[in-house]
Design an enzyme around this catalytic site. Structure first.
Site, PDB file in Angstrom:
ATOM      1  N   ASP A  80      16.621 -10.556  -2.649  1.00 30.79           N
ATOM      2  CA  ASP A  80      17.707  -9.947  -3.534  1.00 30.79           C
ATOM      3  C   ASP A  80      18.442  -8.957  -3.376  1.00 30.79           C
ATOM      4  O   ASP A  80      19.775  -8.360  -3.475  1.00 30.79           O
ATOM      5  CB  ASP A  80      17.865 -10.463  -5.070  1.00 30.79           C
ATOM      6  CG  ASP A  80      17.932 -11.939  -5.463  1.00 30.79           C
ATOM      7  OD1 ASP A  80      18.001 -12.772  -4.802  1.00 30.79           O
ATOM      8  OD2 ASP A  80      17.854 -12.118  -6.535  1.00 30.79           O
ATOM      9  N   HIS A 110       0.969  -1.157   0.112  1.00 28.76           N
ATOM     10  CA  HIS A 110       0.039   0.096  -0.038  1.00 28.76           C
ATOM     11  C   HIS A 110       0.997   1.179   0.152  1.00 28.76           C
ATOM     12  O   HIS A 110       0.316   2.438   0.215  1.00 28.76           O
ATOM     13  CB  HIS A 110      -1.003   0.184   1.351  1.00 28.76           C
ATOM     14  CG  HIS A 110      -1.855  -1.159   1.184  1.00 28.76           C
ATOM     15  ND1 HIS A 110      -2.936  -1.198   0.333  1.00 28.76           N
ATOM     16  CD2 HIS A 110      -2.087  -2.025   2.158  1.00 28.76           C
ATOM     17  CE1 HIS A 110      -3.760  -2.239   0.398  1.00 28.76           C
ATOM     18  NE2 HIS A 110      -3.399  -2.644   1.605  1.00 28.76           N
ATOM     19  N   ARG A 158       7.053  -5.518   2.748  1.00 32.76           N
ATOM     20  CA  ARG A 158       5.755  -6.168   2.423  1.00 32.76           C
ATOM     21  C   ARG A 158       5.624  -6.137   1.041  1.00 32.76           C
ATOM     22  O   ARG A 158       5.538  -5.228   0.197  1.00 32.76           O
ATOM     23  CB  ARG A 158       4.918  -5.281   3.364  1.00 32.76           C
ATOM     24  CG  ARG A 158       3.444  -5.974   3.088  1.00 32.76           C
ATOM     25  CD  ARG A 158       2.386  -5.410   3.895  1.00 32.76           C
ATOM     26  NE  ARG A 158       1.757  -4.089   3.997  1.00 32.76           N
ATOM     27  CZ  ARG A 158       0.771  -3.671   4.485  1.00 32.76           C
ATOM     28  NH1 ARG A 158       0.086  -4.408   5.213  1.00 32.76           N
ATOM     29  NH2 ARG A 158       0.551  -2.264   4.174  1.00 32.76           N
ATOM     30  N   ASP A 190      -7.923  -4.588   7.915  1.00 33.52           N
ATOM     31  CA  ASP A 190      -8.542  -5.609   6.929  1.00 33.52           C
ATOM     32  C   ASP A 190      -9.409  -6.571   7.794  1.00 33.52           C
ATOM     33  O   ASP A 190     -10.145  -7.125   7.240  1.00 33.52           O
ATOM     34  CB  ASP A 190      -7.357  -6.165   6.124  1.00 33.52           C
ATOM     35  CG  ASP A 190      -7.040  -5.438   4.891  1.00 33.52           C
ATOM     36  OD1 ASP A 190      -8.143  -5.079   4.147  1.00 33.52           O
ATOM     37  OD2 ASP A 190      -6.135  -5.241   4.278  1.00 33.52           O
ATOM     38  N   GLU A 234      -5.433 -11.570   7.988  1.00 29.93           N
ATOM     39  CA  GLU A 234      -6.561 -10.318   7.689  1.00 29.93           C
ATOM     40  C   GLU A 234      -7.948 -10.809   7.216  1.00 29.93           C
ATOM     41  O   GLU A 234      -8.780 -10.132   7.052  1.00 29.93           O
ATOM     42  CB  GLU A 234      -5.828  -9.658   6.407  1.00 29.93           C
ATOM     43  CG  GLU A 234      -4.530  -9.325   6.797  1.00 29.93           C
ATOM     44  CD  GLU A 234      -3.854  -8.322   5.365  1.00 29.93           C
ATOM     45  OE1 GLU A 234      -4.008  -7.225   5.251  1.00 29.93           O
ATOM     46  OE2 GLU A 234      -3.490  -9.281   4.453  1.00 29.93           O
ATOM     47  N   GLN A 292       0.539 -12.222   7.073  1.00 30.50           N
ATOM     48  CA  GLN A 292      -0.631 -11.435   7.756  1.00 30.50           C
ATOM     49  C   GLN A 292      -1.819 -12.021   7.763  1.00 30.50           C
ATOM     50  O   GLN A 292      -2.419 -12.882   7.011  1.00 30.50           O
ATOM     51  CB  GLN A 292      -0.870 -10.275   6.971  1.00 30.50           C
ATOM     52  CG  GLN A 292       0.395  -9.021   7.017  1.00 30.50           C
ATOM     53  CD  GLN A 292      -0.086  -7.830   6.529  1.00 30.50           C
ATOM     54  OE1 GLN A 292       0.172  -7.461   5.443  1.00 30.50           O
ATOM     55  NE2 GLN A 292      -0.701  -7.095   7.264  1.00 30.50           N
TER      56      GLN A 292
END
Length: 259
Positions: free
Chosen positions: A83, A44, A69, A174, A148, A146
């Site tokens: 990486d 987000h 995230r 959420d 949610e 997560q």
């Protein structure tokens, strides 16, 4: 690189914050503030892969482990951020043990997972520490999934039992939507869900995590059993701080309007 997986699984209370502006400046400020970890948000947040590299460098300058995230539970997304030098990955919307297992495998090199190996990457010092990184990555990198959805709460113990999953992290907004009680964080159904997540994590020797918005929530959250706790974000601080600054002029603006 600094890692924190061992501290997480040892049950330490570890404080973090979200960096969702895509800014290396606010990332460095947050990293220098005394947090145990930072979360760089590609789900987000305003930044993307190009901004991420600068944010990881800023976190490294502040000597603070940075997790990323990703936008979705897809193997190529893990590979890109790992990486680049992430100390771990937070995976949104994990509701089943199968989804959790896919995330854990994307985090790890063969034979424990499906992460592809490369020689010249930032994570291994551009090959200077290649062998050491390859040997320790599966044990050092932190996997945060997560919680949610209602389904994720129901499956909390089974998700936590997946090898390679380290933290069950509640996304409060959420989850409240998924439970049909949007924004009602004191609702008995929501608090019961929190207790279920904590119990599920503990049953497998894993950590429970959550995102908070207020400092006065910290003590009760730790008492509830959460140990991997994020408080606020750089975007939230800037937005609220700017609003407070502008509000200081409100009485004078009203006076001028009355005149």
């Amino acid at each position: 690189m600094r890692f924190l997986r061992k501290r997480v699984l040892a049950g330490e209370v570890l404080a973090g914050t979200f960096c969702n502006l895509g800014s290396p400046i606010t990332t460095e400020i947050a990293g220098s503030a005394g947090f145990d970890w930072l979360l760089l948000d590609l789900e987000h947040g305003a930044g993307d892969q190009s901004e991420l590299m600068h944010q990881l460098q800023a976190a490294g300058a502040a000597n603070t482990p940075a997790l990323v995230r990703i936008a979705w539970n897809e193997p190529w997304r893990f590979k890109r951020v790992l990486d680049a030098g992430a100390a771990g990955v937070m995976v949104p919307w994990v509701s089943t043990p199968e989804e959790a297992r896919a995330a854990a495998e994307a985090m790890r090199y063969f034979p424990d997972g499906v992460r592809g190996a490369a020689t010249l990457i930032r994570a291994n010092g551009f090959s200077r520490n290649r062998d050491e990184y390859l040997a320790a990555a599966n044990d050092n990198l932190l996997t945060v999934v997560q919680v949610e959805t209602r389904q994720a709460v129901d499956n909390a113990a089974a998700i936590a039992a997946v090898d390679g999953v380290d933290v069950l992290f509640v996304g409060p907004f959420d989850l409240s939507i998924g439970l049909g009680i949007r924004g009602q964080f004191d609702h008995p159904q929501f608090t019961a869900a929190l207790d279920t997540v904590v119990a599920g994590a503990r049953s497998a020797g894993k950590a429970a995590g959550i995102l908070l918005q207020r400092t006065d929530q910290v003590a009760a959250t730790v008492e509830r059993g959460f140990t991997f706790i994020a408080l606020g974000s750089d975007g939230g601080l800037v937005a609220n701080g700017m609003a407070d600054l502008a509000a200081s002029f409100t009485p004078y603006r009203m006076c001028m309007e009355e005149e």
